[in-house]
Design a protein around this motif. Sequence first.
Motif, PDB file in Angstrom:
ATOM      1  N   GLU A  95       0.820  -1.218   0.000  1.00  0.00           N
ATOM      2  CA  GLU A  95       0.000   0.000   0.000  1.00  0.00           C
ATOM      3  C   GLU A  95       0.852   1.266   0.000  1.00  0.00           C
ATOM      4  O   GLU A  95       0.419   2.312  -0.458  1.00  0.00           O
ATOM      5  CB  GLU A  95      -0.996  -0.016   1.161  1.00  0.00           C
ATOM      6  CG  GLU A  95      -0.421  -0.245   2.536  1.00  0.00           C
ATOM      7  CD  GLU A  95      -0.620  -1.676   3.016  1.00  0.00           C
ATOM      8  OE1 GLU A  95      -0.316  -2.610   2.234  1.00  0.00           O
ATOM      9  OE2 GLU A  95      -1.073  -1.873   4.157  1.00  0.00           O
ATOM     10  N   GLN A  96       2.110   1.146   0.494  1.00  0.00           N
ATOM     11  CA  GLN A  96       2.998   2.313   0.459  1.00  0.00           C
ATOM     12  C   GLN A  96       3.613   2.493  -0.926  1.00  0.00           C
ATOM     13  O   GLN A  96       3.768   3.622  -1.396  1.00  0.00           O
ATOM     14  CB  GLN A  96       4.118   2.141   1.494  1.00  0.00           C
ATOM     15  CG  GLN A  96       3.601   2.193   2.919  1.00  0.00           C
ATOM     16  CD  GLN A  96       4.672   1.763   3.904  1.00  0.00           C
ATOM     17  OE1 GLN A  96       5.397   0.794   3.671  1.00  0.00           O
ATOM     18  NE2 GLN A  96       4.778   2.499   4.996  1.00  0.00           N
ATOM     19  N   VAL A  97       3.943   1.364  -1.561  1.00  0.00           N
ATOM     20  CA  VAL A  97       4.506   1.444  -2.908  1.00  0.00           C
ATOM     21  C   VAL A  97       3.489   2.091  -3.850  1.00  0.00           C
ATOM     22  O   VAL A  97       3.833   2.940  -4.666  1.00  0.00           O
ATOM     23  CB  VAL A  97       4.917   0.047  -3.410  1.00  0.00           C
ATOM     24  CG1 VAL A  97       5.374   0.103  -4.853  1.00  0.00           C
ATOM     25  CG2 VAL A  97       6.006  -0.532  -2.527  1.00  0.00           C
ATOM     26  N   VAL A  98       2.222   1.696  -3.694  1.00  0.00           N
ATOM     27  CA  VAL A  98       1.179   2.280  -4.527  1.00  0.00           C
ATOM     28  C   VAL A  98       1.128   3.792  -4.309  1.00  0.00           C
ATOM     29  O   VAL A  98       1.079   4.570  -5.266  1.00  0.00           O
ATOM     30  CB  VAL A  98      -0.197   1.653  -4.209  1.00  0.00           C
ATOM     31  CG1 VAL A  98      -1.295   2.379  -4.956  1.00  0.00           C
ATOM     32  CG2 VAL A  98      -0.197   0.184  -4.572  1.00  0.00           C
ATOM     33  N   ARG A  99       1.200   4.204  -3.058  1.00  0.00           N
ATOM     34  CA  ARG A  99       1.150   5.636  -2.776  1.00  0.00           C
ATOM     35  C   ARG A  99       2.380   6.379  -3.283  1.00  0.00           C
ATOM     36  O   ARG A  99       2.340   7.589  -3.520  1.00  0.00           O
ATOM     37  CB  ARG A  99       0.960   5.874  -1.271  1.00  0.00           C
ATOM     38  CG  ARG A  99      -0.501   5.697  -0.885  1.00  0.00           C
ATOM     39  CD  ARG A  99      -0.768   5.879   0.583  1.00  0.00           C
ATOM     40  NE  ARG A  99      -2.191   5.697   0.811  1.00  0.00           N
ATOM     41  CZ  ARG A  99      -2.809   4.513   0.780  1.00  0.00           C
ATOM     42  NH1 ARG A  99      -2.110   3.419   0.557  1.00  0.00           N
ATOM     43  NH2 ARG A  99      -4.118   4.414   0.956  1.00  0.00           N
ATOM     44  N   ALA A 100       3.489   5.637  -3.443  1.00  0.00           N
ATOM     45  CA  ALA A 100       4.682   6.272  -3.989  1.00  0.00           C
ATOM     46  C   ALA A 100       4.551   6.493  -5.496  1.00  0.00           C
ATOM     47  O   ALA A 100       5.351   7.212  -6.082  1.00  0.00           O
ATOM     48  CB  ALA A 100       5.910   5.423  -3.679  1.00  0.00           C
ATOM     49  N   GLY A 101       3.527   5.882  -6.121  1.00  0.00           N
ATOM     50  CA  GLY A 101       3.298   6.157  -7.530  1.00  0.00           C
ATOM     51  C   GLY A 101       3.469   4.981  -8.477  1.00  0.00           C
ATOM     52  O   GLY A 101       3.644   5.169  -9.677  1.00  0.00           O
ATOM     53  N   VAL A 102       3.436   3.773  -7.956  1.00  0.00           N
ATOM     54  CA  VAL A 102       3.526   2.600  -8.817  1.00  0.00           C
ATOM     55  C   VAL A 102       2.205   1.835  -8.732  1.00  0.00           C
ATOM     56  O   VAL A 102       1.690   1.617  -7.645  1.00  0.00           O
ATOM     57  CB  VAL A 102       4.662   1.650  -8.364  1.00  0.00           C
ATOM     58  CG1 VAL A 102       4.833   0.525  -9.372  1.00  0.00           C
ATOM     59  CG2 VAL A 102       5.962   2.413  -8.198  1.00  0.00           C
TER      60      VAL A 102
ATOM     61  N   GLY B 228      -5.216   4.089  -3.744  1.00  0.00           N
ATOM     62  CA  GLY B 228      -3.785   4.356  -3.815  1.00  0.00           C
ATOM     63  C   GLY B 228      -3.424   5.788  -4.164  1.00  0.00           C
ATOM     64  O   GLY B 228      -2.255   6.110  -4.333  1.00  0.00           O
ATOM     65  N   ARG B 229      -4.428   6.671  -4.269  1.00  0.00           N
ATOM     66  CA  ARG B 229      -4.126   8.059  -4.655  1.00  0.00           C
ATOM     67  C   ARG B 229      -3.404   8.789  -3.537  1.00  0.00           C
ATOM     68  O   ARG B 229      -3.670   8.590  -2.365  1.00  0.00           O
ATOM     69  CB  ARG B 229      -5.424   8.810  -4.973  1.00  0.00           C
ATOM     70  CG  ARG B 229      -6.059   8.436  -6.261  1.00  0.00           C
ATOM     71  CD  ARG B 229      -7.281   9.296  -6.491  1.00  0.00           C
ATOM     72  NE  ARG B 229      -6.927  10.698  -6.738  1.00  0.00           N
ATOM     73  CZ  ARG B 229      -6.615  11.169  -7.932  1.00  0.00           C
ATOM     74  NH1 ARG B 229      -6.620  10.378  -8.968  1.00  0.00           N
ATOM     75  NH2 ARG B 229      -6.303  12.434  -8.086  1.00  0.00           N
TER      76      ARG B 229
ATOM     77  N   ALA C  39      -6.112   0.502 -12.172  1.00  0.00           N
ATOM     78  CA  ALA C  39      -4.761   0.915 -11.804  1.00  0.00           C
ATOM     79  C   ALA C  39      -4.541   2.390 -12.138  1.00  0.00           C
ATOM     80  O   ALA C  39      -3.834   3.094 -11.433  1.00  0.00           O
ATOM     81  CB  ALA C  39      -3.737   0.047 -12.522  1.00  0.00           C
ATOM     82  N   LEU C  40      -5.202   2.841 -13.214  1.00  0.00           N
ATOM     83  CA  LEU C  40      -4.950   4.208 -13.686  1.00  0.00           C
ATOM     84  C   LEU C  40      -5.611   5.286 -12.836  1.00  0.00           C
ATOM     85  O   LEU C  40      -5.108   6.406 -12.760  1.00  0.00           O
ATOM     86  CB  LEU C  40      -5.429   4.364 -15.133  1.00  0.00           C
ATOM     87  CG  LEU C  40      -4.516   3.759 -16.204  1.00  0.00           C
ATOM     88  CD1 LEU C  40      -5.137   3.992 -17.574  1.00  0.00           C
ATOM     89  CD2 LEU C  40      -3.121   4.368 -16.142  1.00  0.00           C
ATOM     90  N   VAL C  41      -6.749   4.985 -12.202  1.00  0.00           N
ATOM     91  CA  VAL C  41      -7.442   6.038 -11.451  1.00  0.00           C
ATOM     92  C   VAL C  41      -6.587   6.525 -10.290  1.00  0.00           C
ATOM     93  O   VAL C  41      -6.795   7.610  -9.770  1.00  0.00           O
ATOM     94  CB  VAL C  41      -8.828   5.617 -10.916  1.00  0.00           C
ATOM     95  CG1 VAL C  41      -9.811   5.434 -12.047  1.00  0.00           C
ATOM     96  CG2 VAL C  41      -8.732   4.374 -10.063  1.00  0.00           C
ATOM     97  N   GLY C  42      -5.613   5.732  -9.895  1.00  0.00           N
ATOM     98  CA  GLY C  42      -4.683   6.197  -8.863  1.00  0.00           C
ATOM     99  C   GLY C  42      -3.661   7.181  -9.410  1.00  0.00           C
ATOM    100  O   GLY C  42      -2.863   7.707  -8.646  1.00  0.00           O
ATOM    101  N   GLU C  43      -3.698   7.442 -10.722  1.00  0.00           N
ATOM    102  CA  GLU C  43      -2.759   8.326 -11.397  1.00  0.00           C
ATOM    103  C   GLU C  43      -1.321   8.009 -11.032  1.00  0.00           C
ATOM    104  O   GLU C  43      -0.599   8.846 -10.463  1.00  0.00           O
ATOM    105  CB  GLU C  43      -3.103   9.785 -11.118  1.00  0.00           C
ATOM    106  CG  GLU C  43      -4.502  10.110 -11.606  1.00  0.00           C
ATOM    107  CD  GLU C  43      -4.757  11.595 -11.711  1.00  0.00           C
ATOM    108  OE1 GLU C  43      -4.433  12.292 -10.741  1.00  0.00           O
ATOM    109  OE2 GLU C  43      -5.248  12.026 -12.767  1.00  0.00           O
TER     110      GLU C  43
END
Lengths: 305, 350, 235
Positions: free
Chosen positions: C71-78, C103-104, C148-152
Motif C-alpha cells: 500500500e505504500q509502494v502504490v502511494r509512492a506512484g507505482v 492508492g491516490r 490501476a490508472l485512477v490512482g494516477e
Amino acid sequence: MTDDVQTLVDAVALGSIYALMAVGIGLVFGVLRLVNFAYGQLIMAGAYALALTNDQPVLLSIALCFAVVLALSLALELAAFRPLRRASPTTMLVATFAISYLLQSIALVKFGAIGKIVVVVPKLSEPVTIGGVHIRWITIMTIIVAVLVFAALMVLLTKTTIGLHMRAASIDPATARLLGVRANAVITAAVLVSGVIAAIVAVILPMAVPERLLVGPDFALRETIIVLVGVVVGGIDRLLSATLGGFTMGVAVGLLSGYLPSSGAWPFTSSVYLDSAVFMLVIIVLLIRPEGLFVRGRHAALERV
Amino acid sequence: MTDRRGSLELIGPVLALALAGIVGSTGFVDPALENEFKGALVSVAIVVALYVFVGNSGVVSFGHVSFVAVGAFAAGVMTVPVALKPTITPGLFAFLGEHSVGNLASLALAAVLGGLFALVVGIPLMRLSGLAAGIATFAVLGVTYNILNNWEKIGPGPLTLTTIPETTGLLQATIGAIAVVAVAFAYQRSRYGRKLRASREDPAAARAAGIDIHRERLWAFALSGALSGLAGGLLVHLAGTLQARDVYLDLTFLTLAMLVVGGVGSLWGAVVGALAVSALDSFLLRAESGEVGFVDDLLGKPLWGGSRLVGVALFMAVVLVFLPQGLTRGREFHLPRLGRRRAVAQESSA
Amino acid sequence: MLEVSGLEVRYGTVPAVRDLDLSVGRGEIVGLIGPNGAGKSTTLHAIMGAVRPSAGDIRLAGSSIRGRAPEQVVRAGVALVPEGRRIFTELTVEENLRLGLAGRRSKDGSAEALERVYELFPVVHESRSRHAGLLSGGQQQQLAIGRALVGEPDVLLLDEPSLGLAPTVVDTVFGALLAIRAQGVTILLVEQRAQRTVALADRTYVMSNGELRMTLGPGDAGDSRRMVEAYFGSS
C-alpha cells in the motif's frame, strides 16, 4: 395460539441478538481470517461496565460500556491480533481461546465468581399487551435495534469508502493491498465496528435474556459458543450467511426452549438437553455441507481455513 | 541408524517424567507438593493423548476432553463403593448401580470406552478438516458435557460424584504418563503414524501415494481417544470427586494451550508444554500463599490472590501470540552433542 | 524513473530471480518477456513489495522503495495490473474502479481521474453499474487497467494483460497502452506475446531462469532468428 406468537416473537428476538453477535464475529473474520473466541468477553467487559455504574445516569452508564468495549477491542487488535497476522488459523483460534480465558480470569480475580446484577432500563422489562399477546418492551426493542444496526451496516459497507475497502479486503486481501487499500486501517475499522456491536449486545443481553441478568466471568460465553457454531454452520466466509446462521441458531434455540418440557429422564426429552440437540444438528449440517448452509458452492475458503 | 537415533528422542520425555515422579516422591521437596506433581503428570497424559491426533494429523480437535470425560465418568462411577451408590447416584441404571470394579479394571474400562467413543464419533467426523473439523469436534464436546451434566441414569447428573477411591498415587501417575508417552511414540514411529504425518505435510501428495487419509486419521483419533480415556481415569482417581464441568471448557482450553505452548508438532513439545504450564501454575499458587521465599522478599508480601489464574492465562496468551510454534518449535527431543556427531558422521560417509 | 539493481528473490532456498538489473526511463514503454517460470511476475511483485527481495535495490525516481508494504509502494506512484486481472467479480464495475482510488496520494481530482478512464475505455463506462463478474475477459482487462490508472500512477506495471484474450481485443489493450503513455505514464509490460511486445516497446528485456538474458529493440521484432534465440538461448 397467543402462546405460540409469544414464543415466536421471543425466539426472533433471541435470533436478533445472535445475529448481531454473528455479524460482529463475521466482520473480523472477513478481514483477518480470525475466529475470535474472545468476542463473548468483550460483551462481558461491557456488561461489567454497566453493572458497576448501576447508580449512575443510564446514558453515562451506556457510554461507559461503549468506551470499555471499544478500548478493549483496540487493545486486543494491537497486542494480539496484529502480531498474529501471519499465524495459522488454528493458532489464532487457540490464541483467542487463551485471551478469552485470560479475560475471564481477570474478571474472576477482580470481581469474584458471584454475578453482579445489571440494571439498565428496568421499564423495558415490563410487558406490553398487543392483541392478547404479552410481549416485553425489550423484546420489541431488540428486534428494532438489530434491524437498525443491519441497515447502518449495509450503508457503511456499500456507500462508504472504508466499507468498500472492507469488502474488498475480505474477498481478496492480497489484491486489495496491491491496489493501495491499507490493511491495518481496514482491520482496525472492522475491529471497532465489531466492538460497537459487542457493546450494543452488552446493553441488550442482560435485559432480554433473564438468565443473563447477572454478569459473571463467563457472561455471554454460552451465547458465543452457540453463535460461533451458527456462524460456521451458516458459512463464515460471507457476512450474510454468517448472520443468517447466527439468527437461525437463535430462533431454533428460542423455539426449542419454548416447546420442550423442562425435565425428563432420557436425553433429548427435555429442554435441559437443548444444547445437545443444537450441537447434534450442527454436526449433521457440517457433515452434509462442510462449507456452510447458506453459501452456494464455495469449498475453497473453508478448506484453507 | 535413523531408527536408533530416532529412539533417542524418547529419552527426553521419559526422563523428564521419571524425574518428576522421583522428585515428587522424595524428601527433596515439600511432601505437600506431591499432589501438584501428580497433577502435572496426569496433565502430561491428557496433553500427549491430544497430541497423538492433533500433532500427527495437523487437524485441530476441540473435542478431546469428551473422551477424557467419558473415561473419567466411567472410571469414577464404576469405582464408587456399591454400598454408597444408592445415596450418591440413586438414578443409575440397575447394572451400573449394583456393580463396581477395582482400580486397574476401571482404568482399562476408561481407555476402552474412550477409544470406542472416539471411533464411533470419528467415522463421520474424520471426513472434515480445517475449521469445520474444529467446530464439529467442539460440538461433540458440547453434546458430551450436556448429557453427562444431566443424565442421572449413567452418572451423578448435575451433582458431584464423590467417594471415588483416590488411587492415583505418584507411582501410578508416573507409570501412566510414561505409558501414554510410549504408546504415542510407538504410534508415531509406526507405519500408520508415518502415513498420517505424511498426509499432514502434503495431503495431495499423500493421497497420490495411495494413503487413505480418512482411515489413518480415524486410527489416530481412536487411539488418541483411548489414551484420553485412560488419562481421564487417572484424573478422576487423583481428584476423588467429579463434576461434568471439571471435564469441559476449562480443561479443553488448558490442555490445548499446553500443547500449543510446547509446540503442536512434536511429542517432546506436548510433554514440555504440559510440564511448563503445570510448573508455573504450582509456582504461582505457592507464591500466592507466601511459601516462595524470594517472592516474599522481593515484594515484601506474598503474591496477590488470583495471580495464579491470570499469570497462567497471560503466559499462555503471550507464548501463543509471540511464539506461535511453541517452546520446542515442533522439534523432537535430541541430545545435542550426540546428535551433531552423528549428523557429521552421516555427512562424511555420504 | 524505475530502477532495479542486483535484485534477488528466493522462495525458500530456490532463487526465483537472480542479480537482475533493469531500468525504465520516464515516459518509456519497456517490455519484459520470457518463458513461464522465468521470474517475470516475481520481479513485478518484488517491485510492489508483495514479496521481499533477499538482495538488491529498487529505486523510484531516485529513492529506494525496497522493503515498503504494497500500500505504500502504490502511494509512492507505482500501480500494478495483476496477472489474471484479479477483478472483484462480486463488486460492481464502478466499485472496482473506486478501489483503485485507494492508492491516490491526494483525494482531489478523483472524479477527473475516473472520467479520464471512462473516456479511455468507453465499455467500462457503459457497464459501470453492473457486477464486474458479468464482463467479458477483454472488458475485465480494461477494467483492471482502468482500476490501476485512477490512482494516477507515475509507473504502471502490467502482468500479462493479453492472457486469454482474442487477437482483436489484444489490439485494443495494446493500443490503450500507447494512449496511456501519451498521458505521461511510464510502463513496464510483462508479456508472453513476445513479438508484439518487442514491436510495441522502446526496449524489451528477455528473462529466463530468473536471469536477464538479453535486451531487444523494436527492430528485432521482425528478426525471427533473434526472437527464437531470445527464448531458447542458443548463442
